[in-house]
Design an enzyme around this catalytic site. Structure first.
Site, mmCIF file in Angstrom:
data_model
loop_
_atom_site.group_PDB
_atom_site.id
_atom_site.type_symbol
_atom_site.label_atom_id
_atom_site.label_comp_id
_atom_site.label_asym_id
_atom_site.label_seq_id
_atom_site.Cartn_x
_atom_site.Cartn_y
_atom_site.Cartn_z
ATOM 1 N N ASP A 283 0.815 -1.198 0.000
ATOM 2 C CA ASP A 283 0.000 0.000 0.000
ATOM 3 C C ASP A 283 0.860 1.263 0.000
ATOM 4 O OD1 ASP A 283 -2.658 0.275 -0.235
ATOM 5 O OD2 ASP A 283 -3.064 0.555 1.895
ATOM 6 N N GLY B 126 -9.453 4.459 8.791
ATOM 7 C CA GLY B 126 -8.150 5.104 8.633
ATOM 8 C C GLY B 126 -8.348 6.259 7.657
HETATM 9 P P1 AMP Z 1 -13.820 2.156 5.921
HETATM 10 O O1 AMP Z 1 -12.633 2.078 6.842
HETATM 11 O O2 AMP Z 1 -13.506 2.758 4.591
HETATM 12 O O3 AMP Z 1 -14.607 0.888 5.834
HETATM 13 O O4 AMP Z 1 -14.833 3.215 6.618
HETATM 14 C C1 AMP Z 1 -15.409 2.966 7.856
HETATM 15 C C2 AMP Z 1 -16.041 4.242 8.366
HETATM 16 O O5 AMP Z 1 -17.051 4.680 7.444
HETATM 17 C C3 AMP Z 1 -16.711 4.079 9.724
HETATM 18 O O6 AMP Z 1 -16.299 5.114 10.593
HETATM 19 C C4 AMP Z 1 -18.186 4.263 9.387
HETATM 20 O O7 AMP Z 1 -18.867 4.878 10.421
HETATM 21 C C5 AMP Z 1 -18.121 5.197 8.207
HETATM 22 N N1 AMP Z 1 -19.388 5.236 7.471
HETATM 23 C C6 AMP Z 1 -19.939 4.274 6.689
HETATM 24 N N2 AMP Z 1 -21.137 4.690 6.234
HETATM 25 C C7 AMP Z 1 -21.359 5.947 6.734
HETATM 26 C C8 AMP Z 1 -22.401 6.917 6.632
HETATM 27 N N3 AMP Z 1 -23.507 6.695 5.918
HETATM 28 N N4 AMP Z 1 -22.263 8.073 7.288
HETATM 29 C C9 AMP Z 1 -21.161 8.330 8.039
HETATM 30 N N5 AMP Z 1 -20.140 7.470 8.160
HETATM 31 C C10 AMP Z 1 -20.231 6.295 7.515
#
Ligand code: AMP
EC number: 2.7.2.1
Length: 377
Positions: free
Chosen positions: A30, A94
């Site tokens: 990465d 992250g």
């Molecule tokens: P990832 O690490 O890319 O899977 O992102 C995870 C983060 O995305 C977590 O903090 C979730 O709360 C946030 N997340 C996912 N859907 C939403 C949403 N509709 N609104 C706000 N945060 C979100």
């Protein structure tokens, strides 16, 4: 270097080696996309020996995601990527922000480890380094590398401030319900994101576009609006009708001097190219060209394997599909198909005897008898 990820990845690789010794393992780093950073971006102002003896420098992370979304953004801008300046914001659990100049990473917010940069779900992001000795003076048990790593990686960020959750959905719900700690966590988070994006306008001397991606970047119109609200000076004009959950692509008005795109990240596609040994083509994914004349026969064949791995058909017919590859690369392609498409039936037509080892049944044409002979391989 990445205490949340590397131990898990390493134990996965070890387990695969033990249980599936004949399967090729491919590691896609990465950090690779960030190797184009200039020294001025990747060095830290610490004594030189930290760099020469321990390679203390910025490596960054989320490179595959930043690479993919910057290419998508260039496509949306309708310009060759070489002529674009893009700030990519991978905002998930992250978080990292990257300044991409002409398709190359020239600076990124994560540092020696993913702890640096912007505030995250459970990580601090950038801090005054004097905080560490200051806390050790008051809590002697903190004079332990593992303890410091744990607190700053797992007990900080949104979780540390809200004392409730590292999940942005909980933070927004808490804030809306009047929880002051959640409101502060949200404000700090937005503030750090905005500052890093603003900083990269300076690094790039202007930008054509900002991209939001990953869990929060893709899904939270509220976080995007809060961050962009403080960046109108740069000529960013958000269209509230487009900045809504589920909208992908441009979220700005036609007059906006800087475009803002929401682009779902696709790290898997870039990884597949890497696994099929044509990772260097990732930067050209959206370039229209007479590719059958540009790519060598071997590159076209490896690209065909990438296509098959994306589409995951139930049946895959490979007619002399590895004729331009050396036997070692041929074996890597077949191993990938076997591993990543376990339910697919593969029928190969070819003259090479090396193909036999990848199949269970062979059909051989007996020209003399005008017949086909079936044999287990
Ligand atoms: P990832 O690490 O890319 O899977 O992102 C995870 C983060 O995305 C977590 O903090 C979730 O709360 C946030 N997340 C996912 N859907 C939403 C949403 N509709 N609104 C706000 N945060 C979100």
């Amino acid at each position: 270097l990445a205490p949340l990820h590397n131990p898990g990845a390493a134990s996965g690789i070890r387990a695969f080696k033990e249980l599936l010794p004949d399967i090729t393992s491919v590691a896609v780093f990465d950090t690779a996309f960030h190797t184009s950073m200039p020294e001025v971006a990747y060095r830290y102002p610490v004594p030189n020996r930290y760099y020469t003896d321990y390679q203390v420098r910025k490596y960054g992370a989320h490179g595959t995601s930043h690479q993919y979304v910057s290419q998508e953004a260039a496509k949306l801008l309708g310009k060759p990527i070489e002529e674009t300046k893009i700030i990519t914001a991978h905002v998930g659990n992250g978080v990292s922000i990257t300044a991409v100049d002409g398709g190359k990473s020239v600076d990124t917010s994560m540092g020696l480890t993913p702890l640096g940069g912007v505030m995250m779900g459970t990580r601090t992001g950038d801090l005054d380094p004097a905080i560490i000795p200051f806390v050790i003076d008051r809590e002697p048990e903190m004079a332990d590398a593992e303890r410091i790593r744990h607190v700053f990686n797992k007990e900080s960020g949104l979780l540390g401030i809200s004392e409730k959750s590292s999940d942005m959905r909980d933070i927004i719900a808490g804030k809306n319900a009047g929880d002051e700690k959640c409101a502060l966590a949200y404000d700090l988070y937005v503030d750090r994101l905005r500052k890093y994006i603003a900083q990269y306008f300076g690094v790039l001397n202007g930008a054509d576009a900002i991209v939001f991606t990953a869990g929060i970047g893709e899904n939270s119109a509220e976080v995007r609006a809060s961050v962009l609200d403080g960046l109108t000076w740069f000529g960013i004009e958000v269209d509230p009708e487009k900045n809504v959950f589920g909208h992908v692509g441009d979220i700005t008005t036609a007059e906006s001097a800087v475009k803002v795109f929401v682009i779902p990240t696709d790290e898997e596609l870039v990884m597949l190219l890497e696994q099929c040994r044509i990772g260097y083509l990732a930067k050209d994914l959206y370039v229209e060209a007479d590719w059958s004349h540009v790519l060598s026969g071997g590159e076209q064949q490896r690209l065909a394997f990438v296509r098959a791995l994306i589409y995951q058909p139930s049946w895959l017919f490979l007619d002399e599909a590895t004729s331009a590859l050396d036997e070692e690369t041929e074996a890597v392609m077949y191993k990938l198909v076997e591993t990543l498409m376990p339910d697919t039936t593969i029928v190969s037509i070819g003259h090479r005897s090396s193909l036999s080892s990848f199949h269970q049944i062979g059909l051989f044409i007996d020209k003399g008898q005008h017949s086909v002979i079936e044999r287990a391989l």
